[in-house]
Design a protein around this motif. Sequence first.
Motif, short mmCIF file in Angstrom:
data_model
loop_
_atom_site.label_atom_id
_atom_site.label_comp_id
_atom_site.label_asym_id
_atom_site.label_seq_id
_atom_site.Cartn_x
_atom_site.Cartn_y
_atom_site.Cartn_z
N MET A 27 59.17 39.97 104.41
CA MET A 27 57.86 39.84 103.79
C MET A 27 56.93 39.13 104.76
O MET A 27 57.33 38.22 105.47
CB MET A 27 57.94 39.04 102.49
N GLY A 28 55.70 39.58 104.78
CA GLY A 28 54.71 38.93 105.62
C GLY A 28 53.33 39.12 105.02
O GLY A 28 53.17 39.67 103.92
N TYR A 29 52.33 38.67 105.73
CA TYR A 29 50.95 38.78 105.27
C TYR A 29 50.09 39.37 106.37
O TYR A 29 50.32 39.13 107.55
CB TYR A 29 50.40 37.40 104.88
N VAL A 30 49.10 40.14 105.96
CA VAL A 30 48.13 40.71 106.88
C VAL A 30 46.76 40.31 106.37
O VAL A 30 46.46 40.46 105.19
CB VAL A 30 48.24 42.26 106.93
N ASP A 31 45.94 39.79 107.26
CA ASP A 31 44.57 39.45 106.89
C ASP A 31 43.72 40.70 106.99
O ASP A 31 43.42 41.19 108.08
CB ASP A 31 44.02 38.36 107.81
N LYS A 32 43.36 41.28 105.83
CA LYS A 32 42.55 42.50 105.80
C LYS A 32 41.10 42.20 106.16
O LYS A 32 40.45 42.96 106.85
CB LYS A 32 42.61 43.15 104.41
N THR A 33 40.61 41.13 105.65
CA THR A 33 39.25 40.67 105.97
C THR A 33 39.32 39.15 106.07
O THR A 33 40.36 38.54 105.87
CB THR A 33 38.23 41.06 104.89
N GLU A 34 38.21 38.57 106.35
CA GLU A 34 38.16 37.10 106.44
C GLU A 34 38.51 36.44 105.11
O GLU A 34 39.02 35.33 105.07
CB GLU A 34 36.76 36.68 106.89
N TRP A 35 38.28 37.17 104.00
CA TRP A 35 38.49 36.59 102.67
C TRP A 35 39.67 37.18 101.92
O TRP A 35 40.02 36.73 100.85
CB TRP A 35 37.24 36.77 101.82
N LYS A 36 40.27 38.20 102.47
CA LYS A 36 41.35 38.86 101.73
C LYS A 36 42.62 38.92 102.57
O LYS A 36 42.62 39.41 103.69
CB LYS A 36 40.94 40.27 101.33
N ARG A 37 43.69 38.44 101.99
CA ARG A 37 45.00 38.45 102.62
C ARG A 37 45.92 39.33 101.77
O ARG A 37 45.99 39.17 100.56
CB ARG A 37 45.54 37.03 102.69
N THR A 38 46.64 40.25 102.39
CA THR A 38 47.51 41.17 101.67
C THR A 38 48.96 40.93 102.05
O THR A 38 49.28 40.79 103.23
CB THR A 38 47.13 42.64 102.02
N ARG A 39 49.81 40.87 101.04
CA ARG A 39 51.24 40.71 101.28
C ARG A 39 51.84 42.07 101.59
O ARG A 39 51.55 43.06 100.94
CB ARG A 39 51.91 40.11 100.05
N ILE A 40 52.68 42.12 102.60
CA ILE A 40 53.36 43.37 102.95
C ILE A 40 54.87 43.15 102.90
O ILE A 40 55.36 42.06 103.19
CB ILE A 40 52.94 43.89 104.35
N LEU A 41 55.57 44.19 102.51
CA LEU A 41 57.02 44.15 102.43
C LEU A 41 57.59 45.26 103.30
O LEU A 41 57.10 46.39 103.28
CB LEU A 41 57.49 44.34 100.99
N HIS A 42 58.62 44.94 104.05
CA HIS A 42 59.28 45.92 104.91
C HIS A 42 60.73 46.08 104.44
O HIS A 42 61.46 45.10 104.36
CB HIS A 42 59.30 45.44 106.37
#
Length: 83
Positions: free
Chosen positions: A8-23
């Motif tokens: 599991m990790g996080y990707v910063d989509k924008t300056e205000w939005k962080r999205t969790r990603i699962l592999h």
Amino acid sequence: MLRLAGLMGYVDKTEWKRTRILHDITTEPNDFICRIRRRMLLIRHRDHEDQWLGCTANATDSVRLLVKAFSVDIMAAHDISRR
């Protein structure tokens, strides 16, 4: 309970939005799964749970021992409806 291994990790989509990603982590299939798939999800046995969760990024040898096909001896399959 089925324990599938992943990261599991996080990707910063924008300056205000962080999205969790699962592999999902896959491995070579065991003798049971190889009849229907070229890869299989990495299924962790409950006895290895603490080892898996305790691995660090530098523990290559430890992780390599845990990343292998799940034992076909403790798997089962059942027919399901196609509806």
